[in-house]
Design an enzyme around this catalytic site. Structure first.
Site, PDB file in Angstrom:
ATOM      1  N   GLY A 198       0.767  -1.230   0.000  1.00 46.89           N
ATOM      2  CA  GLY A 198       0.000   0.000   0.000  1.00 46.89           C
ATOM      3  C   GLY A 198       0.796   1.277   0.000  1.00 46.89           C
ATOM      4  O   GLY A 198       0.222   2.361   0.157  1.00 46.89           O
ATOM      5  N   GLU A 418     -12.586  -0.453  30.342  1.00 48.44           N
ATOM      6  CA  GLU A 418     -11.963   0.608  29.540  1.00 48.44           C
ATOM      7  C   GLU A 418     -11.470   1.751  30.425  1.00 48.44           C
ATOM      8  O   GLU A 418     -10.445   2.372  30.121  1.00 48.44           O
ATOM      9  CB  GLU A 418     -12.950   1.124  28.491  1.00 48.44           C
ATOM     10  CG  GLU A 418     -13.445   0.069  27.510  1.00 48.44           C
ATOM     11  CD  GLU A 418     -12.307  -0.629  26.787  1.00 48.44           C
ATOM     12  OE1 GLU A 418     -11.263   0.006  26.542  1.00 48.44           O
ATOM     13  OE2 GLU A 418     -12.456  -1.824  26.468  1.00 48.44           O
TER      14      GLU A 418
END
Length: 663
Positions: A198, A418
């Site tokens: 890429g 989290e």
């Protein structure tokens, strides 16, 4: 029209022709009425028959009323002819059928010819239907693009300025070779473009041809290899023969490692067809016959597997590294791709470039495309910064899965998990800043804590690596502190895998172990050199890995224990807002009222007040330890890594104390 439709139509045409051919043989008899011989004799006696035609035992006739008929004579009737003449019937005889020699051969060989035709048809399809029919196995599959067909130039290639400088002299040579030949210079025969996927290797090769305005032959490395031995070598010869006719020109071979792998490698000594193809390519690149005016440009992601003979001077003697772009390169790439879409005034390419570290050119093109799709779904006329933010979150964290049904208990557990990551990340040294924390399921995760590096990171030191281990265990420790060890979920599996990989690499690859020192103990990042390691060294490796994990596990546990009030408050904020950004995390860490998100509406506030979630999250009235000054390096929540109580013996002692507490 695709190949399947063409094949179906062809077979239908063949079937129709054959049916028409076979039906034609009995077409005349089908129009005649069949009568028995007795009726035929009676009609003759009654004067009803006008004309007959006798062919052996078959009699075809016409009555007086012009109706045709056919009958068959059961046995030789000698009186039949006399009766016909007596009753004024016109009698005709047919001569014996004369078949030509060619017709008889065709009829006898028709099945064989049909089989040969079907075989040719299938063989032509197997070989891709190239020029020359089914026997064109050795013809090159390279696609030729003329000088005016290639519109790509160096202006369309961004983010690889050094690579463009390396290949610009190829353009000068193709335009005017005498400038180099006067001084005895020789342009490289082959240029190998090396870099991650890429990064624009193929685009750079097209830009070379577009700038030089020369023919461009494009082919993949896998197009040379076929099921027949020797076909690949024949295709290489044919490709260079075609290139000589169009010189000066460029031959571009994409993914050359498919055919250029090292010879003799692997079980059985390698593949004969692939090795013959490689040998022919080596000869064509630098053999007895020169290929003046032909420049071979190849691209690969794995230069380590290529044959050394392919990389020697005179063949692919120049390697151009097309690496991942830096901040400036990403800004240039974004400007190239954003020229095609309408942008609002709040979109800044330099801001997006700083927020996309590690992105390749293809990733950035995908980012711009996803942002345009988000804007189109919202029926916007321009693409704004919010669309780019959503596109980046989708690429980094996966698409939102709002349709996933989560209970309040699952949401709360995810929020604590989290929040544990976020709090530890804020209080350990030299960790990446937090970009946002969310409990909205994305990809395969129920929640994500996203970090955004301040700049491109080339290497990491020991402090950064240990901080990453502590942050990885923050989510699991938060669940353990709130719910107990028996209620810890499996959500930390990927965190444990990441932390263990870092710790093992610190010991076996990067030389951060004080007991083992700077010694390479692995073949690669996953394989130990077990055949060279003693059992004692293996035990030391395991002990050192456990030492790094336990030390940073304890540090993360102490940080969350000392800031348990922030953990509860961040859980409440996540339950209310679902997603909080870095400014809200800073509010929580400073123990002040959390600001609502910028897109928070009054309708959202009404929904939050109607639910069981607290409407205001204010830590200023809660009992809390002394405020933490994040600007100071001697944070009270940080653990001194140099103390001896972080050794393995201290960990064992802590485990025994916990067992006694549980009892």
């Amino acid at each position: 029209m695709n190949d399947m439709a063409k094949n179906l139509i062809l077979w239908l045409v063949i079937a129709v022709v054959l049916m028409s051919l076979f039906q034609g043989f009995g077409k005349d008899d089908a129009k005649r009425s069949k009568i028995d011989y007795t009726t035929f004799v009676k009609e003759i006696s009654g004067g009803q028959v006008q004309q007959v035609q006798i062919d052996g035992e078959v009699v075809k006739g016409i009555r007086n009323n012009q109706t045709p008929f056919v009958t068959y004579i059961p046995s030789p009737d000698l009186d039949l002819l006399n009766d016909l003449i007596k009753n004024n019937v016109k009698v005709e005889g047919t001569p014996p059928e004369e078949t030509s020699f060619l017709t008889s051969i065709f009829v006898s060989w028709f099945p064989m010819l049909l089989l040969i035709g079907v075989w040719v048809f299938f063989m032509r399809n197997m070989q891709g239907g190239g020029k020359g029919g089914a026997m064109s196995f050795g013809k090159s599959k390279a696609k030729l693009m003329g000088e005016d067909q290639i519109k790509t130039t160096f202006a369309d290639v961004a983010g690889c300025d050094e690579a463009k400088e390396d290949v610009k002299e190829l353009v000068d040579y193709l335009k005017d070779s005498t400038k180099f030949q006067k001084l005895g210079g020789r342009i490289p025969t082959g240029v190998l473009l090396v870099g991650p996927p890429g990064t624009g290797k193929t685009l750079l090769a097209k830009a070379i041809a577009g700038e030089a305005k020369v023919p461009f032959f494009s082919i993949s490395g896998s197009d040379f290899v076929e099921m027949f031995v020797g076909v690949g070598a024949s295709r290489v010869r044919d490709m260079f023969e075609q290139a000589k006719k169009s010189a000066p020109c460029i031959i571009f071979i994409d993914e050359i490692d498919a055919v250029g792998r090292q010879r003799g490698a692997g079980t059985g000594g390698g593949n004969d067809e692939r090795e013959q193809t490689l040998n022919q390519m080596l000869v064509e690149l630098d053999g007895f016959e020169g290929n003046e005016g032909i420049i071979v440009v190849a691209a690969t992601n794995r230069p380590d597997v290529l044959d050394p003979a392919l990389l020697r001077p005179g063949r692919f003697d120049r390697q151009v590294v097309v690496s991942l772009p830096d901040v400036r390169g990403r800004e240039q790439i974004l400007n190239v791709h954003m020229r095609k879409i309408p942008l609002s005034d709040d979109v800044k390419a330099n801001v997006l470039a700083r927020g996309t570290p590690g992105f390749s050119g293809a990733d950035l093109a995908n980012l711009v495309n996803e942002a345009a799709l988000f804007a189109a779904r919202s029926n916007k006329r321009t693409v704004n910064a919010e669309d780019f933010e959503q596109a980046r979150d989708k690429i980094l964290m996966g698409a939102e899965r709002r349709s996933l049904v989560m209970t309040e208990k699952d949401k709360e557990s995810t929020a604590y998990h989290e929040a544990g990551h976020a709090i530890v990340a804020k209080l350990v040294p030299q960790h990446h800043p937090i970009h946002k924390v969310t409990i909205i399921p994305r990809g395969r995760s129920l929640g994500v804590t996203q970090f955004l590096p301040e700049g491109d990171q080339i290497s990491q030191n020991r402090t950064e690596l240990e901080s990453s281990i502590s942050v990885a265990y923050g989510g699991r420790i938060a669940e353990e502190l709130i719910y107990g060890l028996d209620k810890v979920s499996t959500g930390a599996s990927q965190d444990i895998k990441q932390a263990s990989a870092i710790a093992r690499a610190m010991v076996t690859e990067w030389g951060f172990s004080e007991k083992l020192g700077p010694i390479l103990l692995t073949v690669d990042s996953n394989t130990l050199r077990s055949n060279l390691l003693s059992p004692e060294t293996g035990r030391i490796i395991d002990d050192e890995v456990k030492f790094f994990i336990d030390k940073n596990y304890q540090r993360a546990e102490k940080i969350l224990t000392d800031n348990i009030d922030i953990l509860h408050a961040m859980k409440d904020a996540l339950m209310k807002y679902e997603t909080i950004d870095t400014t809200q995390v800073d509010d929580l860490m400073a123990r002040v009222v959390v600001r609502p998100p910028s897109d928070w509406t009054e309708e959202d506030s009404v929904k939050a007040e109607a639910s069981d979630k607290p409407s205001d999250i204010d830590l200023s009235k809660k009992d809390k330890p002394s405020d933490i000054d994040l600007s100071k390096e001697d944070k009270s929540s940080e653990v001194d890594l140099s103390k001896d109580d972080t050794t393995a013996e201290a960990v064992d002692k802590r485990s025994e104390d916990e067992k006694d507490k549980d009892k």
